[in-house]
Scaffold this motif. Sequence first.
Motif, PDB file in Angstrom:
ATOM      1  N   ARG A  20       0.891  -1.377  -0.053  1.00  0.00           N
ATOM      2  CA  ARG A  20      -0.120  -0.055  -0.150  1.00  0.00           C
ATOM      3  C   ARG A  20       0.835   1.169   0.099  1.00  0.00           C
ATOM      4  O   ARG A  20       0.684   2.221  -0.764  1.00  0.00           O
ATOM      5  N   CYS A  21       1.898   1.105   0.887  1.00  0.00           N
ATOM      6  CA  CYS A  21       2.827   2.235   0.792  1.00  0.00           C
ATOM      7  C   CYS A  21       3.426   2.623  -0.475  1.00  0.00           C
ATOM      8  O   CYS A  21       3.518   3.943  -0.720  1.00  0.00           O
ATOM      9  N   ASP A  23       2.351   2.347  -3.280  1.00  0.00           N
ATOM     10  CA  ASP A  23       1.242   3.028  -4.189  1.00  0.00           C
ATOM     11  C   ASP A  23       1.236   4.582  -3.629  1.00  0.00           C
ATOM     12  O   ASP A  23       1.064   5.328  -4.515  1.00  0.00           O
TER      13      ASP A  23
END
Length: 333
Positions: A20-21, A23
């Motif tokens: 997630r990070c 992105d």
Amino acid sequence: MSDLLVITQAEVPDLLPMARCIDVMEEALSAVARGDAVLPLRQMVELPSGDGDLLAVMPASLAGDAGVKAITVFPRNEGTELHAHQGIVVLFETERGRPVAVIDATAITAIRTAAVSGAATRALARDHAGDLAILGSGTQARTHLEAMAAVRRLRRVRVWSRNEARARAFADATAPRTGVEVEVVASAEQAVEGADIVCTATSAREPILRGEWLAAGTHINAVGYSGRQGRELDGEAVARSRLFCDRRESVLNESGDFLLAREESAVDDGHIAGEIGEVFIGKVPGRTSPDEITLFESLGLAVEDVAAARAIHDAAVESGVGTRVPLGGLREA
């Protein structure tokens, strides 16, 4: 009256998983490339210890948020129970200027730095790259292994550290997470030989990566010492590479890797191919051939911390994590 959400070091990793990070960092650096963020150079104060200890303050605004990271950098903490980076990130909303979160900066820095390298590797490394060399065995080595595994299928991992015992502890602790055996080698040259992804994650002030070792097609993430007077890469490594950065202004003012190579006349300012955000938005081409050596010079930007803090805050609110502290903020009568 408003609440301030306090989020601890232990709570951050579950709120900001690496994939997630990566992105989130690509989105933030794309905003920088579009001119949608404001971020002055960091302010650094050298502390009187004589050991290279620093106090740094990094403000930025992005979209509907503003924030500041205040950290200390104590290289002598490496190998102890404390991280080299200590501090906090304060997140503000920009409608009324309220602080909405205080988050441990050690955990944010560990994850977002590697995530930026992950985004850069996803954009610049060859599609089949999977032979990874990590120079260093600390926190950033660990998170960079995680980030590289998130963007490429790793076939082989070698690690070298100036402290062999720490390198072996790193290998034993991290191999189960990736499913790839981590091989400890005796020299940086052995680690780099034949690698197509190299991550330098040390506090070295003298080169530990030499250009003569680099194979055609290698991608390098240089993420260690961030200062004008030290470097991890020698001039030949910089000169042989197509150089991308998180921000030109930062490289021209803060990057010893680049500035010392320039002093040696190995490169000039035109050697900077572009900012990685410009690659993300298609403004600057990334890799132009399979044999090209690419280098991402990572200095770290406050906008990355602000974007990470927003993602952490929102995930914490959704999941009910963190401690709420009532604040004032009402105008006195």
